[in-house]
Design a protein around this motif. Structure first.
Motif, PDB file in Angstrom:
ATOM      1  N   GLU A 365      25.631  18.254 -22.338  1.00  0.00           N
ATOM      2  CA  GLU A 365      24.240  18.391 -21.911  1.00  0.00           C
ATOM      3  C   GLU A 365      24.110  19.407 -20.777  1.00  0.00           C
ATOM      4  OE1 GLU A 365      22.776  14.534 -20.921  1.00  0.00           O
ATOM      5  OE2 GLU A 365      22.414  13.957 -23.007  1.00  0.00           O
ATOM      6  N   PHE A 366      25.149  19.505 -19.947  1.00  0.00           N
ATOM      7  CA  PHE A 366      25.137  20.462 -18.835  1.00  0.00           C
ATOM      8  C   PHE A 366      25.171  21.904 -19.348  1.00  0.00           C
ATOM      9  CE2 PHE A 366      27.403  23.120 -15.745  1.00  0.00           C
ATOM     10  CZ  PHE A 366      26.589  22.949 -14.624  1.00  0.00           C
ATOM     11  N   PHE A 367      25.993  22.146 -20.365  1.00  0.00           N
ATOM     12  CA  PHE A 367      26.149  23.508 -20.883  1.00  0.00           C
ATOM     13  C   PHE A 367      25.091  23.865 -21.929  1.00  0.00           C
ATOM     14  CE2 PHE A 367      30.500  22.700 -19.326  1.00  0.00           C
ATOM     15  CZ  PHE A 367      30.646  23.808 -18.502  1.00  0.00           C
ATOM     16  N   LEU A 368      24.475  22.858 -22.530  1.00  0.00           N
ATOM     17  CA  LEU A 368      23.440  23.104 -23.538  1.00  0.00           C
ATOM     18  C   LEU A 368      22.111  22.561 -23.022  1.00  0.00           C
ATOM     19  CD1 LEU A 368      25.155  22.257 -26.952  1.00  0.00           C
ATOM     20  CD2 LEU A 368      24.157  24.443 -26.314  1.00  0.00           C
ATOM     21  N   SER A 369      21.286  23.426 -22.517  1.00  0.00           N
ATOM     22  CA  SER A 369      20.025  22.976 -21.914  1.00  0.00           C
ATOM     23  C   SER A 369      19.045  22.430 -22.946  1.00  0.00           C
ATOM     24  CB  SER A 369      19.373  24.134 -21.149  1.00  0.00           C
ATOM     25  OG  SER A 369      19.117  25.223 -22.031  1.00  0.00           O
ATOM     26  N   ASN A 370      19.235  22.792 -24.212  1.00  0.00           N
ATOM     27  CA  ASN A 370      18.319  22.328 -25.264  1.00  0.00           C
ATOM     28  C   ASN A 370      18.861  21.112 -26.017  1.00  0.00           C
ATOM     29  OD1 ASN A 370      20.385  23.848 -26.469  1.00  0.00           O
ATOM     30  ND2 ASN A 370      19.103  24.353 -28.253  1.00  0.00           N
ATOM     31  N   PHE A 371      19.905  20.490 -25.467  1.00  0.00           N
ATOM     32  CA  PHE A 371      20.524  19.335 -26.138  1.00  0.00           C
ATOM     33  C   PHE A 371      20.490  18.113 -25.227  1.00  0.00           C
ATOM     34  CE2 PHE A 371      24.236  16.617 -26.929  1.00  0.00           C
ATOM     35  CZ  PHE A 371      24.044  16.310 -28.267  1.00  0.00           C
ATOM     36  N   LYS A 372      20.173  16.967 -25.829  1.00  0.00           N
ATOM     37  CA  LYS A 372      20.159  15.716 -25.074  1.00  0.00           C
ATOM     38  C   LYS A 372      20.535  14.569 -25.997  1.00  0.00           C
ATOM     39  CE  LYS A 372      17.352  13.048 -21.785  1.00  0.00           C
ATOM     40  NZ  LYS A 372      18.381  13.141 -20.735  1.00  0.00           N
ATOM     41  N   CYS A 373      21.293  13.626 -25.449  1.00  0.00           N
ATOM     42  CA  CYS A 373      21.670  12.431 -26.209  1.00  0.00           C
ATOM     43  C   CYS A 373      21.420  11.216 -25.332  1.00  0.00           C
ATOM     44  CB  CYS A 373      23.142  12.508 -26.617  1.00  0.00           C
ATOM     45  SG  CYS A 373      23.734  11.030 -27.482  1.00  0.00           S
ATOM     46  N   ASP A 374      20.662  10.262 -25.859  1.00  0.00           N
ATOM     47  CA  ASP A 374      20.296   9.100 -25.051  1.00  0.00           C
ATOM     48  C   ASP A 374      19.975   7.925 -25.969  1.00  0.00           C
ATOM     49  OD1 ASP A 374      19.690   7.553 -22.876  1.00  0.00           O
ATOM     50  OD2 ASP A 374      18.204   8.930 -22.040  1.00  0.00           O
ATOM     51  N   SER A 375      19.969   6.733 -25.393  1.00  0.00           N
ATOM     52  CA  SER A 375      19.581   5.545 -26.159  1.00  0.00           C
ATOM     53  C   SER A 375      18.176   5.090 -25.784  1.00  0.00           C
ATOM     54  CB  SER A 375      20.574   4.406 -25.907  1.00  0.00           C
ATOM     55  OG  SER A 375      20.633   4.092 -24.533  1.00  0.00           O
ATOM     56  N   VAL A 376      17.536   5.851 -24.912  1.00  0.00           N
ATOM     57  CA  VAL A 376      16.189   5.505 -24.452  1.00  0.00           C
ATOM     58  C   VAL A 376      15.227   6.621 -24.842  1.00  0.00           C
ATOM     59  CG1 VAL A 376      14.748   4.983 -22.454  1.00  0.00           C
ATOM     60  CG2 VAL A 376      17.132   4.217 -22.500  1.00  0.00           C
ATOM     61  N   SER A 377      14.061   6.236 -25.301  1.00  0.00           N
ATOM     62  CA  SER A 377      13.038   7.237 -25.627  1.00  0.00           C
ATOM     63  C   SER A 377      11.662   6.639 -25.394  1.00  0.00           C
ATOM     64  CB  SER A 377      13.164   7.689 -27.085  1.00  0.00           C
ATOM     65  OG  SER A 377      12.881   6.610 -27.947  1.00  0.00           O
ATOM     66  N   ASP A 378      10.725   7.498 -25.044  1.00  0.00           N
ATOM     67  CA  ASP A 378       9.344   7.038 -24.929  1.00  0.00           C
ATOM     68  C   ASP A 378       8.546   7.608 -26.101  1.00  0.00           C
ATOM     69  OD1 ASP A 378       8.928   9.716 -24.335  1.00  0.00           O
ATOM     70  OD2 ASP A 378       8.841   9.372 -22.170  1.00  0.00           O
ATOM     71  N   GLU A 379       7.291   7.255 -26.163  1.00  0.00           N
ATOM     72  CA  GLU A 379       6.477   7.687 -27.299  1.00  0.00           C
ATOM     73  C   GLU A 379       6.323   9.201 -27.351  1.00  0.00           C
ATOM     74  OE1 GLU A 379       5.198   5.377 -29.845  1.00  0.00           O
ATOM     75  OE2 GLU A 379       6.937   4.637 -28.759  1.00  0.00           O
TER      76      GLU A 379
END
Length: 484
Positions: A365-379
């Motif tokens: 995520e640090f090297f790829l600003s357009n990438f994110k991985c998480d188990s939480v999301s909002d609407e």
């Protein structure tokens, strides 16, 4: 034996094994390998796990539970309630039940009280579960750890079961059944099976101490559900057990439709909506009490009609670590190749991938600003995403109201809950579409954003109707308790 590599034949053999060997192997119903893995129906029988690795997992689980033994021998006070809600434990969810949502409010409207029992089913680490405290304000309960003596008895039960398998194999004349028993016996001493036997002992204590009349149990074909069902019905003669389908199913969800010995079968099956209800009615002939209960996942047509979409793709994972890593790798590749597209991997809250994965993900995520991985999301995640890639996730059905185009990535089971909404001759021309690989996904993403099928059956509007009927609002009436 070639028949064991055919999913349909294997499923039949597994189902029959419960009946054929119930008396000779009394603990057979606790063994995980008797439940077909619908994501990859033959994987447990195609390859041998390393003996030391499997046994190490078993030994580690046994030692942890020994260290966490309950030395407080004082009996717990009786817990009272009209309905016992039973579901898997998710360490990230402390409030309302992830599977049942606000269902307790609907029961309360009928002057019925509920108790929320959360079961450890193998993930995350057992130490997390045994460290949980009951939440009296939400009526949330966790099963206490076993005593030192009870832990030893669990180990003895596994040894006895191993011996029962050996005798049954020696006596069995049918080569197919003999091979099946051998395959299961080789995997008996595993972490998963230890926790199945451990749970069985926990339930012995809990059900004897608390006489609930009705249990509503989440249902996705996991071994612990059958273990609970048998314990509840055998230790509580007047009790009733209902299984609740809460996640997507298809005609290939084998383990949901098998007929088992009486105590392993629920008294009722409740479904999230018309779609799953129809599948159960078509696939199950031995149980007539199949009804619609509704779901917390029901979404009425969103008031926010004009969604402010971004160039973003959402990868929705499910519980299988194998499938998670496949989607994760594809998402990474997309983020590397298409820097203008925001890519997010949404992990299922029940998933535990360990510390090494967390560190790796932080670095990426640090090297790829357009990438994110998480188990939480909002609407907003769903409001803004244009596409969602999935294997078999309820979110693919649930969130279609937000105008996210679903892309099913085909896998070994081809277990797509939206299959009937895909134009098989021209999948890219239907709103719900399919992809075989990364190249297909890229082609779909680069296609016309506002594409919609001219055939009503495959249109966006029909997909929304399908979603509404798959996850209907909760509809709990007094008839729910009619067979008390």
């Amino acid at each position: 034996m070639r028949s064991l590599f055919d999913a349909n034949r294997l499923n039949s053999e597994l189902s029959n094994a419960f009946i054929d060997f119930e008396k000779r192997i009394p603990n057979l119903y606790k063994v995980s390998e008797l439940y077909l893995d619908t994501n990859d129906p033959t994987k447990k029988f195609k390859s041998e796990f390393f003996l030391l690795r499997r046994f190490f997992g078993f030994l580690k689980a046994f030692l942890i539970t020994l260290l966490k033994s309950n030395f407080n021998l004082e009996p717990r006070s009786e817990i009272k309630g009209d309905v016992l809600l039973v579901s898997p434990y998710i360490n990230k969810i402390k409030g309302n039940n992830f599977f049942f949502g606000d269902i307790q409010n609907h029961f309360h409207n009928l002057k019925k009280t509920t108790v929320d029992l959360r079961i450890f089913n193998g993930v995350p680490p057992i130490s997390d579960y045994l460290g949980e405290k009951d939440n009296s304000s939400l009526n949330v309960l966790y099963l206490p750890s076993l005593s030192l003596n009870e832990n030893i008895l669990v180990f003895k039960e596994l040894l006895k079961t191993f011996k029962d398998f050996s005798i049954a194999i020696k006596e069995e004349k049918d080569p197919i059944k003999k091979e099946l028993l051998r395959s299961i016996k080789k995997r008996l001493f595993s972490r998963t099976n230890f926790f199945n036997f451990y749970l069985s002992a926990q339930l012995d204590n809990f059900i004897k101490e608390n006489k609930f009349k009705y249990a509503l149990v989440t249902f996705d074909g996991s071994p612990w559900e059958r273990i609970f069902c048998k314990k509840f019905k055998s230790l509580n003669k007047t009790g009733r057990v209902a299984f609740y389908q809460h996640a997507p199913i298809t005609e290939k969800s084998y383990s949901l439709f098998n007929k088992y010995p009486k105590l392993l079968n629920p008294d009722h099956i409740y479904c999230s909506g018309k779609g799953p209800h129809s599948i159960f009615l078509n696939k199950i002939s031995f149980l007539s009490n199949i009804h619609i209960l509704g779901s917390r996942k029901n979404i009425q047509d969103s008031q926010k009609r004009n969604f402010n979409k971004e160039e973003s793709v959402l990868f929705i994972t499910q519980g299988s670590s194998r499938d998670i890593f496949i989607l994760y790798k594809i998402a990474l590749r997309l983020a590397f190749q298409e820097r203008k597209i925001k890519v997010k991997v949404l992990l299922h809250p029940a998933v535990y991938l360990g510390l090494s994965f967390k560190f790796l993900n932080v670095a990426l995520e640090f090297f790829l600003s357009n990438f994110k991985c998480d188990s939480v999301s909002d609407e907003n995640t769903f409001f803004k995403s244009k596409f969602m890639v999935y294997f078999s996730s309820s979110l693919a059905i649930e969130k279609m109201f937000y105008d996210i185009r679903p892309i099913h990535l085909t896998n070994s089971s081809n277990n797509n809950p939206l299959s009937i909404l895909v134009d098989k001759e021209n999948p890219n021309l239907s709103w719900c579409t399919e992809a075989n690989d990364f190249k297909d996904i890229l082609n779909i993403i680069n296609s016309e954003v506002n594409l919609d099928s001219k055939v009503e059956k495959y249109s966006k509007q029909n997909a929304k109707i399908f979603s509404q009927e798959y996850f209907e609002p909760f509809q709990i009436t007094k008839e729910f308790f009619s067979d008390y």
